[in-house]
Design a protein around this motif. Structure first.
Motif, PDB file in Angstrom:
ATOM      1  N   LEU A 159       0.823  -1.220   0.000  1.00 16.79           N
ATOM      2  CA  LEU A 159       0.000   0.000   0.000  1.00 16.79           C
ATOM      3  C   LEU A 159       0.852   1.263   0.000  1.00 16.79           C
ATOM      4  N   ALA A 160       1.918   1.270   0.806  1.00 18.99           N
ATOM      5  CA  ALA A 160       2.789   2.446   0.860  1.00 18.99           C
ATOM      6  C   ALA A 160       3.468   2.678  -0.486  1.00 18.99           C
ATOM      7  N   SER A 161       3.898   1.604  -1.139  1.00 15.90           N
ATOM      8  CA  SER A 161       4.542   1.735  -2.454  1.00 15.90           C
ATOM      9  C   SER A 161       3.565   2.267  -3.496  1.00 15.90           C
ATOM     10  N   ALA A 162       2.365   1.703  -3.498  1.00 14.56           N
ATOM     11  CA  ALA A 162       1.351   2.162  -4.461  1.00 14.56           C
ATOM     12  C   ALA A 162       0.986   3.624  -4.208  1.00 14.56           C
TER      13      ALA A 162
ATOM     14  N   MET B  92       2.084   7.951   4.673  1.00 15.38           N
ATOM     15  CA  MET B  92       1.527   7.953   6.032  1.00 15.38           C
ATOM     16  C   MET B  92       0.064   7.518   6.022  1.00 15.38           C
ATOM     17  N   ALA B  93      -0.698   8.001   5.058  1.00 15.48           N
ATOM     18  CA  ALA B  93      -2.110   7.608   4.966  1.00 15.48           C
ATOM     19  C   ALA B  93      -2.230   6.106   4.698  1.00 15.48           C
ATOM     20  N   ALA B  94      -1.370   5.586   3.840  1.00 14.77           N
ATOM     21  CA  ALA B  94      -1.389   4.144   3.553  1.00 14.77           C
ATOM     22  C   ALA B  94      -1.086   3.340   4.809  1.00 14.77           C
ATOM     23  N   GLN B  95      -0.182   3.818   5.633  1.00 15.81           N
ATOM     24  CA  GLN B  95       0.167   3.105   6.867  1.00 15.81           C
ATOM     25  C   GLN B  95      -0.988   3.111   7.866  1.00 15.81           C
ATOM     26  N   VAL B  96      -1.736   4.201   7.897  1.00 19.15           N
ATOM     27  CA  VAL B  96      -2.899   4.281   8.787  1.00 19.15           C
ATOM     28  C   VAL B  96      -3.951   3.250   8.370  1.00 19.15           C
TER      29      VAL B  96
END
Length: 132
Positions: free
Chosen positions: A89-92, A117-121
């Motif tokens: 998700l972070a990569s995308a 950061m949003a992907a990590q959440v």
């Protein structure tokens, strides 16, 4: 050989859940314990400095509790599946944000960081849901 094409996947998922349950119970005994697990169609393996008898006891208890319906044992917050999802998700998100039209490198970099950061959440609860 089974005719059920999903039997193989189901067996791996069950092994993975039992692995997580076992790790939960072992860490309850020793919170400083560091373990790595790997599940496959043969079952699961644990790697770490832990007594084999404690592992056998934890496996038996985890299996019994899972069969009684304590499904929460099959979900672990430090699962590699969740970590892989988080990276994906972070990569995308970073790739998508990097492509935003902006002449400013600083603005694009800020967008990439916010997207990561949003992907990590989102990744943590989504990873836990995937395990369930």
């Amino acid at each position: 050989m089974t005719l059920d094409p999903l039997a193989h996947v189901r067996h791996i998922r069950q092994s993975h859940g039992l692995e997580h349950g076992t790790v939960h119970l072992l860490i309850r005994l020793d919170p400083s314990l560091r373990l790595v697990g790997r599940s496959d169609c043969q079952g699961f393996s644990l790697y770490g400095d832990v007594d084999t008898r404690e592992v056998a006891r934890a496996v038996a208890e985890a299996l019994e509790r899972l069969q009684r319906g304590e499904g929460w044992l099959a979900v672990h917050p430090r699962c590699g599946t969740g970590t892989a999802l988080s990276i994906l998700l972070a990569s995308a998100a970073a790739c998508g944000a990097e492509r935003l039209p902006s002449p400013s490198v600083v603005k694009r970099l800020a967008a990439v960081l916010v997207a990561i950061m949003a992907a990590q959440v989102v990744a943590r609860p989504l990873g836990m849901a995937m395990q369930r």
